[in-house]
Write a protein that holds these residues in place. Structure first.
Motif, PDB file in Angstrom:
ATOM      1  N   GLY A  95       1.206   3.906  -3.138  1.00  0.00           N
ATOM      2  CA  GLY A  95       0.861   5.324  -2.984  1.00  0.00           C
ATOM      3  C   GLY A  95       2.001   6.221  -3.417  1.00  0.00           C
ATOM      4  N   ARG A  96       3.199   5.851  -2.995  1.00  0.00           N
ATOM      5  CA  ARG A  96       4.360   6.680  -3.318  1.00  0.00           C
ATOM      6  C   ARG A  96       4.674   6.655  -4.815  1.00  0.00           C
ATOM      7  N   THR A 109       4.591  11.263   1.548  1.00  0.00           N
ATOM      8  CA  THR A 109       6.065  11.298   1.508  1.00  0.00           C
ATOM      9  C   THR A 109       6.545  12.151   0.335  1.00  0.00           C
ATOM     10  N   GLU A 110       5.833  12.023  -0.775  1.00  0.00           N
ATOM     11  CA  GLU A 110       6.233  12.767  -1.975  1.00  0.00           C
ATOM     12  C   GLU A 110       5.533  14.121  -2.082  1.00  0.00           C
ATOM     13  N   ASP A 111       4.297  14.215  -1.562  1.00  0.00           N
ATOM     14  CA  ASP A 111       3.522  15.434  -1.732  1.00  0.00           C
ATOM     15  C   ASP A 111       2.670  15.723  -0.480  1.00  0.00           C
ATOM     16  N   VAL A 162       2.523   8.889  -7.056  1.00  0.00           N
ATOM     17  CA  VAL A 162       2.915  10.308  -7.140  1.00  0.00           C
ATOM     18  C   VAL A 162       4.127  10.451  -8.055  1.00  0.00           C
ATOM     19  N   ALA A 211      -1.166   3.666   2.206  1.00  0.00           N
ATOM     20  CA  ALA A 211      -1.142   4.238   0.847  1.00  0.00           C
ATOM     21  C   ALA A 211      -1.032   5.759   0.924  1.00  0.00           C
ATOM     22  N   ALA A 236       0.292   7.496   3.338  1.00  0.00           N
ATOM     23  CA  ALA A 236       1.637   7.872   3.794  1.00  0.00           C
ATOM     24  C   ALA A 236       2.614   7.900   2.612  1.00  0.00           C
ATOM     25  N   GLY A 237       2.414   6.960   1.688  1.00  0.00           N
ATOM     26  CA  GLY A 237       3.264   6.938   0.496  1.00  0.00           C
ATOM     27  C   GLY A 237       3.105   8.206  -0.321  1.00  0.00           C
ATOM     28  N   VAL A 238       1.852   8.642  -0.463  1.00  0.00           N
ATOM     29  CA  VAL A 238       1.581   9.871  -1.230  1.00  0.00           C
ATOM     30  C   VAL A 238       2.153  11.080  -0.495  1.00  0.00           C
ATOM     31  N   LYS A 253      -1.191  16.961   0.060  1.00  0.00           N
ATOM     32  CA  LYS A 253      -2.404  16.158  -0.180  1.00  0.00           C
ATOM     33  C   LYS A 253      -2.957  15.525   1.102  1.00  0.00           C
ATOM     34  N   ALA A 309       0.835  -1.215   0.000  1.00  0.00           N
ATOM     35  CA  ALA A 309       0.000   0.000   0.000  1.00  0.00           C
ATOM     36  C   ALA A 309       0.866   1.260   0.000  1.00  0.00           C
ATOM     37  N   TYR A 310       1.862   1.303   0.882  1.00  0.00           N
ATOM     38  CA  TYR A 310       2.726   2.491   0.963  1.00  0.00           C
ATOM     39  C   TYR A 310       3.484   2.694  -0.347  1.00  0.00           C
TER      40      TYR A 310
END
Lengths: 350, 164
Positions: free
Chosen positions: A13-14, B46-48, A17, B40, B42-44, B51, A9-10
């Protein structure tokens, strides 16, 4: 072992982006149509090249800050920095070491070749810049293991391959034969990592990559009239097509070879490349078609919402993006016309 | 041994088990769903990091099943007088009826929270690439909620249908 895809999931998500920065068809067109190499390299800057975590890791070499001189050295440094950044990202986001290792092991085998070549040449030393990082194993440690013949920490496949490479060079004095052994071992190890990850998508990718390597090798051997034992040696086991399938093609007419390969599951994609190589000797077309097969396989993950697939797809596409960037920048540096460069670059991210 | 068996088939013990299952199963599902979306997100982030506000909207969605489970447990406990009113001693059959009534939200709540977590995590992907389409991402995840609400409704109707 089946993989719990929610563990990704992490990473997913990363990657969602980051993949917005991947260069698409219009980006490549802008690079190809740019007036200067520096202008073309600016597209790479926009795509995040030379920058990591908001800081310039490529001090003073960011194309936007360079003068008009942007030569081969700068291009290679820029691409190497991006390869390194991509490898580090892979290690950071992948919750599964096998998936990260699958992509990184290529660097280890490259480094082994560098270390062995230094030994074969008698020089014993090599420029650290020739090494590819990051790998699964730290390059210095790898050098220590090989020069000291202390293979204990190496995986079985790698250990056997290094011993065999040394043995073959000792008997024949031909480093190319040693490289063949190492290339074959690299794919075997990638396949082993894919199996250990429990991810069927990655295992499928390994099979496609082995098939493509075998198709290219077999056609090259046929075209160059290489001896049967040489052809047998370069073919890699573990693909969807048996070695005997390729052996049966050895003495066939080009038309028959093309038809046989078109009958495989890659037929529709690779057909043009095969005919172009067999009829006109265009190796670039064959390599591009083979890479298209790998990209199309990875693209199956395009609409997967969560799991290892989007992560794997990103790293496959990114590898080809760096390759394309190199082709375009080198082409522009060498004054190659835009339409020729366009023919050479691999399918764009979409 | 006989005492133990008798207490096992005591109506109140069975009703309590039903209430516990409603909270445990639905809560487990919600924890997994919310956790998955959180990862999920947290992943976003990290980069932005900009949001955060959008991702948090999606993260809360799979949490509702846990609340529904608690609600059902509360209603069961209310009916047998543990929460408000007079504590009733119910029969084994009545206890099993409460247990059966807790199952819809327990089981559907568990499965739907995870399914909603997956849909919401996919919605995080929409935010990552097209933040202007946030509403669509939320809509996809909210659709799963329908089945948790239906299960909640079934559980409540069944609980109030038990004659004491």
């Amino acid at each position: 072992m089946l993989l719990d895809n929610t563990r990704f999931a992490y990473a997913t998500g990363r990657i969602r982006v980051i993949e917005r920065l991947l260069i698409d068809r219009s980006g490549y067109n802008r690079m190809i149509d740019a007036a200067t190499v520096k202008e073309a390299a600016e597209v790479l800057s926009e795509a995040g090249y030379a920058v990591a975590g908001g800081t310039d890791i490529f001090a003073g070499k960011d194309p936007r800050r360079l003068g008009d001189s942007f030569g081969a050295h700068e291009i290679e440094s820029l691409l190497e920095a991006e390869r390194r950044k991509t490898g580090e990202l892979l290690m950071e986001v992948s919750p599964d070491e096998y998936i990260a290792n699958y992509f990184l092991i290529k660097n280890d085998y490259h480094n082994i070749k560098v270390i062995l070549k230094a030994e074969f040449s008698g020089a014993g030393t090599y420029d650290p810049a020739w090494l590819s990082v990051p790998g699964v194993y730290e390059a210095g440690k790898l050098a220590g293991i090989i020069t000291g013949r202390l293979y204990g920490d190496m995986p079985e496949i790698m250990r056997k391959a290094v011993s065999q490479a040394l043995d073959i060079f000792g008997r024949t004095g031909d480093p190319q034969l040693s490289d063949i052994v190492l290339d074959s071992a690299r794919f075997a190890q990638m396949k082993e990592y894919a199996a250990a990850s429990g991810d069927t998508f990655l295992s499928g990718l390994a099979v496609v990559m082995i098939d493509m390597s075998n198709i290219k090798s077999a056609l090259r051997c046929i075209k160059l009239g290489k001896a049967a034992d040489f052809a047998e040696r370069v073919l890699i086991r573990g693909g969807s097509m048996d070695i005997s399938f390729f052996n049966a093609l050895r003495d066939a007419e080009p038309q028959i070879i093309a038809e046989q390969l078109e009958g495989t599951r890659y037929g529709g994609i690779i057909s043009g490349g095969i005919r172009s190589y067999l009829d006109e000797g265009k190796l670039v077309s064959l390599e591009k078609a083979a890479d298209s097969c790998i990209i199309q396989y990875a693209d199956k993950a395009k609409y997967v919402a969560i799991g290892p697939e989007p992560v794997i797809r990103y790293f496959v596409v990114k590898e080809y993006e760096i390759m394309n960037a190199g082709i375009i920048l080198a082409g522009k540096t060498g004054g190659i016309p835009g339409n020729v460069i366009r023919e050479r670059i691999r399918d764009a991210y979409a | 041994m006989q005492d133990w068996l008798t207490s096992m088939f005591n109506g109140n013990v069975i009703a309590f088990t039903g209430a516990a299952l409603a909270v445990i199963l639905a809560g487990m599902g919600s924890a997994r769903g919310v956790g998955m979306v959180g990862e999920a997100a947290a992943g976003v982030i990290t980069e932005d990091p900009s949001k955060f506000g959008q991702t948090i909207l999606l993260q809360v969605l799979p949490g509702t099943q846990g609340i529904y489970g608690l609600l059902v447990a509360f209603v069961i406990l209310n009916r047998i007088g543990v929460v408000g009113g007079e504590y009733l001693q119910i029969t084994a059959v009545q206890g099993f009826l409460f247990l059966a009534a807790a199952l819809p939200i327990g089981i559907v709540g568990y499965k739907s929270a995870i399914a909603q977590g997956r849909a919401a995590a996919a919605g995080i992907g929409i935010i990552a690439k097209r933040p202007e389409e946030l509403a669509k991402g939320i809509t996809f995840a909210v659709m799963v909620e329908t089945y948790a609400v239906l299960a909640l409704l079934a559980s409540i109707i069944m609980i109030y249908g038990i004659r004491l």
